[in-house]
Write a protein that holds these residues in place. Structure first.
Motif, PDB file in Angstrom:
ATOM      1  N   GLY A  10     -52.063 106.636 -30.173  1.00  0.00           N
ATOM      2  CA  GLY A  10     -51.863 107.141 -31.527  1.00  0.00           C
ATOM      3  C   GLY A  10     -50.994 106.250 -32.402  1.00  0.00           C
ATOM      4  N   GLY A  11     -50.751 106.754 -33.609  1.00  0.00           N
ATOM      5  CA  GLY A  11     -49.968 106.003 -34.583  1.00  0.00           C
ATOM      6  C   GLY A  11     -48.539 105.763 -34.134  1.00  0.00           C
ATOM      7  N   LEU A  12     -47.917 106.770 -33.514  1.00  0.00           N
ATOM      8  CA  LEU A  12     -46.547 106.629 -33.030  1.00  0.00           C
ATOM      9  C   LEU A  12     -46.481 105.577 -31.924  1.00  0.00           C
ATOM     10  CD1 LEU A  12     -43.667 107.681 -33.292  1.00  0.00           C
ATOM     11  CD2 LEU A  12     -44.261 109.524 -31.721  1.00  0.00           C
ATOM     12  N   GLY A  13     -47.491 105.579 -31.050  1.00  0.00           N
ATOM     13  CA  GLY A  13     -47.542 104.578 -29.996  1.00  0.00           C
ATOM     14  C   GLY A  13     -47.719 103.177 -30.544  1.00  0.00           C
ATOM     15  N   LEU A  14     -48.600 103.032 -31.547  1.00  0.00           N
ATOM     16  CA  LEU A  14     -48.828 101.727 -32.160  1.00  0.00           C
ATOM     17  C   LEU A  14     -47.573 101.209 -32.841  1.00  0.00           C
ATOM     18  CD1 LEU A  14     -50.561  99.366 -33.116  1.00  0.00           C
ATOM     19  CD2 LEU A  14     -51.373 100.817 -35.000  1.00  0.00           C
ATOM     20  N   ASP A  15     -46.901 102.065 -33.593  1.00  0.00           N
ATOM     21  CA  ASP A  15     -45.691 101.660 -34.305  1.00  0.00           C
ATOM     22  C   ASP A  15     -44.639 101.138 -33.329  1.00  0.00           C
ATOM     23  OD1 ASP A  15     -43.980 101.860 -36.913  1.00  0.00           O
ATOM     24  OD2 ASP A  15     -42.776 102.884 -35.387  1.00  0.00           O
ATOM     25  N   THR A  16     -44.445 101.861 -32.228  1.00  0.00           N
ATOM     26  CA  THR A  16     -43.436 101.454 -31.250  1.00  0.00           C
ATOM     27  C   THR A  16     -43.873 100.206 -30.498  1.00  0.00           C
ATOM     28  OG1 THR A  16     -42.890 103.807 -31.001  1.00  0.00           O
ATOM     29  CG2 THR A  16     -41.959 102.291 -29.391  1.00  0.00           C
ATOM     30  N   LEU A  17     -45.147 100.139 -30.131  1.00  0.00           N
ATOM     31  CA  LEU A  17     -45.677  98.963 -29.446  1.00  0.00           C
ATOM     32  C   LEU A  17     -45.453  97.699 -30.272  1.00  0.00           C
ATOM     33  CD1 LEU A  17     -47.459  97.588 -27.232  1.00  0.00           C
ATOM     34  CD2 LEU A  17     -49.444  98.204 -28.653  1.00  0.00           C
ATOM     35  N   SER A  18     -45.749  97.761 -31.569  1.00  0.00           N
ATOM     36  CA  SER A  18     -45.623  96.578 -32.424  1.00  0.00           C
ATOM     37  C   SER A  18     -44.169  96.114 -32.514  1.00  0.00           C
ATOM     38  CB  SER A  18     -46.170  96.866 -33.821  1.00  0.00           C
ATOM     39  OG  SER A  18     -45.432  97.889 -34.466  1.00  0.00           O
ATOM     40  N   LYS A  19     -43.232  97.055 -32.457  1.00  0.00           N
ATOM     41  CA  LYS A  19     -41.815  96.691 -32.511  1.00  0.00           C
ATOM     42  C   LYS A  19     -41.351  96.092 -31.188  1.00  0.00           C
ATOM     43  CE  LYS A  19     -40.786 100.121 -36.063  1.00  0.00           C
ATOM     44  NZ  LYS A  19     -40.238 101.480 -36.348  1.00  0.00           N
ATOM     45  N   ILE A  20     -41.823  96.639 -30.075  1.00  0.00           N
ATOM     46  CA  ILE A  20     -41.480  96.066 -28.774  1.00  0.00           C
ATOM     47  C   ILE A  20     -41.988  94.634 -28.680  1.00  0.00           C
ATOM     48  CG2 ILE A  20     -41.852  96.241 -26.277  1.00  0.00           C
ATOM     49  CD1 ILE A  20     -42.122  99.264 -26.628  1.00  0.00           C
TER      50      ILE A  20
END
Length: 293
Positions: A10-20
Motif C-alpha cells: 500500500g501507500g504507507l508501505g511505499l512511502d516508508t520503503l522509499s525513505k529506507i
C-alpha cells in the motif's frame, strides 16, 4: 552497514520503503500483487521484488539466497511463516498501527476510531508466529482528534513510520535492542474489514454513528445505508440540534434542507457529505435494510 529486506504493501508501505532506500541498501522487497507503486519503485531501483502470497515457501524461496541482517515489515498484507521470520541474521520486526497489545489484527486505526478512542499509535515489535504478539521494541502514541478520519490517521502514521524504522535500525546497529514482553491480559484483537462491513445501524447512538462514519470516510469505501434500494454512502455527519417529536423512528428522515437530518437512538444527526446519484429524499421515509430488495 546493515543489510535489509523489506515486506510492505500500500501507500504507507511505499512511502516508508522509499525513505529506507535513501539511506540503506535493500536486498529484496516482498509485496502484494495490487501494490503497483511498490512494484514499480523496486523495479526502477533494481531491487529484486516478489509480488504475491508468500506462504507455502513461495516467499522464502525468493529470498533464501539473500543474506540480510534485518527484515522489516511495514503495512504488509500477509502473515509470514517461520521460514521468512527466521531468515534474518539479527531481527525480523513489524510496524503495527496500534499501541500493542491493544488492537492486534487488521486496520487497527479504523477500529480505534469506531470505538471512540482518543489516541492511537504505532508499535515496532518482533515478529513471531502469533498475530502481533511479539516483544515490543518501541512505541509512539498518536492522538485521534475529534474530526480525524481513518485516512487522516494514516497520514499521521506516514510521518511516524520511517522515524520508527530508523530508530530500530539504529538500535540494531548499536546492539542496543531493549525488548518488552506484551501483557496478554491487556490484549485485544479486531479482524479484517471489507467494504460490505460498513452498513450503519440506525438503532445506534449518534456518537457511535459519527465514529462509524468518520472511520471509513472517503477515500475509504465508506459507511453506508440504503434508501429505496439505493446504496447511500455517508462521509461526514454532525450532531443536529433539531427538536424531535414523539413517534419518530430510528433512521427516519426528519428534515431535508440544508442537509438531511436523520433520527438516531438518542438524538439526530446531519448528513453533511454523502455519495449518491439521482435520489430524491422524502421527509418521513426511513433509511435501512427494509428499503433494500
Amino acid at each position: 552497514m546493515l543489510t535489509i529486506g523489506v515486506l510492505c504493501s500500500g501507500g504507507l508501505g511505499l512511502d516508508t520503503l522509499s525513505k529506507i532506500a535513501k539511506y540503506h541498501t535493500i536486498q529484496f522487497v516482498l509485496t502484494d500483487s495490487n501494490s503497483n507503486g511498490i512494484i514499480d519503485f523496486a523495479t526502477k531501483n533494481n531491487i529484486p521484488v516478489f509480488a504475491g502470497n508468500p506462504r507455502k515457501g513461495k516467499g522464502f524461496n525468493f529470498i533464501k539466497n539473500f543474506n540480510v541482517d534485518v527484515i522489516a515489515s511495514i503495512n504488509y498484507l500477509f502473515l509470514i511463516e517461520e521460514d521468512i521470520i527466521n531468515h534474518s541474521n539479527v531481527i525480523t520486526f513489524n510496524i503495527h498501527g496500534s499501541l500493542l497489545p491493544k488492537y492486534r489484527g487488521r486496520t487497527p486505526h479504523v477500529w480505534a476510531i469506531i470505538n471512540g478512542e482518543d489516541k492511537a499509535g504505532i508499535t515496532a515489535h518482533i515478529i513471531d508466529t502469533g498475530c502481533d504478539t511479539g516483544k515490543i521494541i518501541h512505541q509512539i502514541e498518536i492522538p485521534i482528534e475529534i474530526e480525524d478520519t481513518g485516512a487522516i490517521i494514516l497520514e499521521k502514521y506516514a510521518k511516524a513510520y520511517y522515524p520508527m524504522v530508523k530508530k530500530v535500525l539504529k538500535d540494531v546497529a548499536n546492539t542496543e535492542l531493549n525488548l518488552t514482553i506484551q501483557k496478554e491480559e491487556d490484549a485485544t484483537y479486531f479482524g479484517k474489514r471489507t467494504p460490505d462491513d460498513g452498513e450503519i445501524n440506525w438503532n445506534w447512538e449518534k456518537e457511535a454513528i459519527r465514529n462509524w462514519v468518520r472511520a471509513q470516510a472517503n477515500p475509504y469505501p465508506g459507511a453506508f445505508t440504503f434508501y429505496k434500494n439505493n446504496k447511500i454512502i455517508i462521509d461526514k455527519v454532525s450532531f443536529s440540534e433539531e427538536k424531535l417529536t414523539k413517534n419518530l423512528l430510528n433512521g427516519e428522515i426528519i428534515k431535508l434542507k440544508p442537509n438531511l437530518v436523520v433520527k438516531t437512538k438518542n438524538g439526530a444527526i446531519n448528513l453533511d457529505i454523502i455519495r449518491t446519484e439521482n435520489c430524491t429524499f422524502v421527509k418521513g421515509n426511513i433509511f435501512g435494510n427494509e428499503n433494500r430488495k
